[in-house]
Write a protein that holds these residues in place. Structure first.
Motif, PDB file in Angstrom:
ATOM      1  N   GLU A 111      70.834  13.669  44.343  1.00 23.73           N
ATOM      2  CA  GLU A 111      70.660  14.938  45.052  1.00 23.73           C
ATOM      3  C   GLU A 111      70.369  14.689  46.529  1.00 23.73           C
ATOM      4  OE1 GLU A 111      68.838  17.757  41.486  1.00 23.73           O
ATOM      5  OE2 GLU A 111      67.501  16.430  42.618  1.00 23.73           O
ATOM      6  N   LEU A 112      69.563  13.672  46.807  1.00 23.50           N
ATOM      7  CA  LEU A 112      69.235  13.356  48.200  1.00 23.50           C
ATOM      8  C   LEU A 112      70.477  12.912  48.967  1.00 23.50           C
ATOM      9  CD1 LEU A 112      65.830  11.552  47.688  1.00 23.50           C
ATOM     10  CD2 LEU A 112      66.203  13.604  49.059  1.00 23.50           C
ATOM     11  N   ARG A 113      71.336  12.146  48.308  1.00 25.45           N
ATOM     12  CA  ARG A 113      72.573  11.726  48.972  1.00 25.45           C
ATOM     13  C   ARG A 113      73.416  12.946  49.359  1.00 25.45           C
ATOM     14  NH1 ARG A 113      78.051   9.234  46.506  1.00 25.45           N
ATOM     15  NH2 ARG A 113      78.999   8.602  48.483  1.00 25.45           N
ATOM     16  N   LEU A 114      73.523  13.910  48.428  1.00 26.54           N
ATOM     17  CA  LEU A 114      74.321  15.107  48.680  1.00 26.54           C
ATOM     18  C   LEU A 114      73.676  15.979  49.755  1.00 26.54           C
ATOM     19  CD1 LEU A 114      76.675  17.012  47.824  1.00 26.54           C
ATOM     20  CD2 LEU A 114      75.110  17.979  46.139  1.00 26.54           C
ATOM     21  N   ASN A 115      72.361  16.200  49.647  1.00 30.72           N
ATOM     22  CA  ASN A 115      71.684  17.146  50.540  1.00 30.72           C
ATOM     23  C   ASN A 115      71.458  16.594  51.946  1.00 30.72           C
ATOM     24  OD1 ASN A 115      71.549  19.111  48.529  1.00 30.72           O
ATOM     25  ND2 ASN A 115      69.591  18.343  47.755  1.00 30.72           N
ATOM     26  N   SER A 116      71.526  15.290  52.113  1.00 29.77           N
ATOM     27  CA  SER A 116      71.303  14.703  53.437  1.00 29.77           C
ATOM     28  C   SER A 116      72.606  14.401  54.169  1.00 29.77           C
ATOM     29  CB  SER A 116      70.483  13.415  53.310  1.00 29.77           C
ATOM     30  OG  SER A 116      71.197  12.437  52.585  1.00 29.77           O
ATOM     31  N   GLU A 117      73.731  14.816  53.603  1.00 26.41           N
ATOM     32  CA  GLU A 117      75.031  14.427  54.154  1.00 26.41           C
ATOM     33  C   GLU A 117      75.214  14.857  55.606  1.00 26.41           C
ATOM     34  OE1 GLU A 117      79.757  14.453  52.890  1.00 26.41           O
ATOM     35  OE2 GLU A 117      78.283  15.525  51.690  1.00 26.41           O
ATOM     36  N   ARG A 118      74.646  16.008  55.986  1.00 26.48           N
ATOM     37  CA  ARG A 118      74.826  16.482  57.364  1.00 26.48           C
ATOM     38  C   ARG A 118      73.895  15.750  58.337  1.00 26.48           C
ATOM     39  NH1 ARG A 118      74.500  22.843  57.488  1.00 26.48           N
ATOM     40  NH2 ARG A 118      75.411  22.535  59.556  1.00 26.48           N
ATOM     41  N   LEU A 119      72.889  15.051  57.793  1.00 26.79           N
ATOM     42  CA  LEU A 119      71.972  14.289  58.641  1.00 26.79           C
ATOM     43  C   LEU A 119      72.387  12.824  58.709  1.00 26.79           C
ATOM     44  CD1 LEU A 119      70.382  16.908  57.806  1.00 26.79           C
ATOM     45  CD2 LEU A 119      68.312  15.550  58.038  1.00 26.79           C
ATOM     46  N   HIS A 120      72.785  12.290  57.534  1.00 28.95           N
ATOM     47  CA  HIS A 120      73.312  10.925  57.482  1.00 28.95           C
ATOM     48  C   HIS A 120      74.180  10.800  56.245  1.00 28.95           C
ATOM     49  CE1 HIS A 120      73.489   6.586  58.153  1.00 28.95           C
ATOM     50  NE2 HIS A 120      73.471   6.495  56.842  1.00 28.95           N
ATOM     51  N   ARG A 121      75.349  10.203  56.378  1.00 24.89           N
ATOM     52  CA  ARG A 121      76.266  10.054  55.253  1.00 24.89           C
ATOM     53  C   ARG A 121      76.059   8.671  54.619  1.00 24.89           C
ATOM     54  NH1 ARG A 121      82.190  12.258  56.064  1.00 24.89           N
ATOM     55  NH2 ARG A 121      80.887  14.117  56.175  1.00 24.89           N
ATOM     56  N   PHE A 122      75.494   8.660  53.412  1.00 24.66           N
ATOM     57  CA  PHE A 122      75.254   7.410  52.685  1.00 24.66           C
ATOM     58  C   PHE A 122      76.511   7.019  51.907  1.00 24.66           C
ATOM     59  CE2 PHE A 122      71.018   9.074  53.389  1.00 24.66           C
ATOM     60  CZ  PHE A 122      70.282   7.936  53.707  1.00 24.66           C
TER      61      PHE A 122
END
Length: 219
Positions: free
Chosen positions: A111-122
């Motif tokens: 979920e963190l990977r998906l929700n942080s995509e606009r801040l940093h793309r893992f």
């Protein structure tokens, strides 16, 4: 550098500044009005808050005292920017994960990977887990992996900048009502063992011609 435990309002204000720096760079640094709107928006927020401008201003004053926020001059309206990465001494990837946890509450690594995509793309979930583990191993720790909730397939992570995370009431009730999986399995194994022993005793008694009186439960 370590900072004191943040209040819920301080954590929300700081996280909104981190988020908006990436998602709406044209509006960053932020005015008090736009920052208040960002704190109180109803999407991508858990919990949803209803902070007054005076509460956001008070949170900004506290964050400025810890060097986490600073005022930006040169504008007709006072604007604010954050220093989170520098003050905490974390890389941009960790800053993004902390901000998303501060905005949306505990989440799984996926979920963190998906929700942080606009801040940093893992690149993948294992990359997210690597940065989370680094945050958890710091002294003092900045994040923690929570015990798996009943019925959940994955454990969630929570930030510790505002102290220990508060679990939702429904989850607390479920945790207290549901038996632990290990204890459940142990009870099942014990019942099976007792049944096997009873069967063995009855068989031996029949071979010896001994009559066994039924127990309290007919066994």
């Amino acid at each position: 550098m370590s900072v004191r435990t943040l209040s819920a309002a301080e954590a929300r204000v700081l996280a909104v500044l981190v988020e908006k720096e990436s998602t709406v760079p044209d509006s960053y640094p932020m005015s008090l009005n736009s920052l208040t709107l960002g704190c109180n928006q109803k999407t991508a927020r858990d919990p949803v808050m209803n902070l007054a401008e005076s509460e956001v201003a008070a949170a900004l004053d506290e964050l400025k005292s810890m060097s986490l926020v600073h005022e930006v001059s040169g504008s007709r309206v006072t604007r604010f920017a954050h220093n989170m990465r520098r003050v905490l001494g974390v890389p941009g990837q960790s800053e993004a994960l902390l901000a998303v946890m501060m905005l949306r509450g505990p989440q799984t690594a996926a979920e963190l990977r998906l929700n942080s995509e606009r801040l940093h793309r893992f690149a993948d979930v294992s990359s997210v887990e690597g940065f989370l583990e680094e945050l958890a191993e710091r002294e003092p720790p900045l994040a923690r992996k929570l015990a798996r909730a009943p019925g959940a397939r994955e454990s969630r992570w929570a930030h510790l900048l505002a102290g220990e995370p508060a679990l939702p009431a429904a989850e607390v009730r479920a945790s207290s009502d549901a038996p632990a999986p290990a204890r459940d399995a142990e009870l099942a194994a014990l019942r099976e063992e007792v049944a096997t022993l009873k069967e063995l005793v009855h068989r031996m008694a029949q071979q010896l011609g001994v009559e066994i009186e039924p127990g309290p439960q007919g066994g």
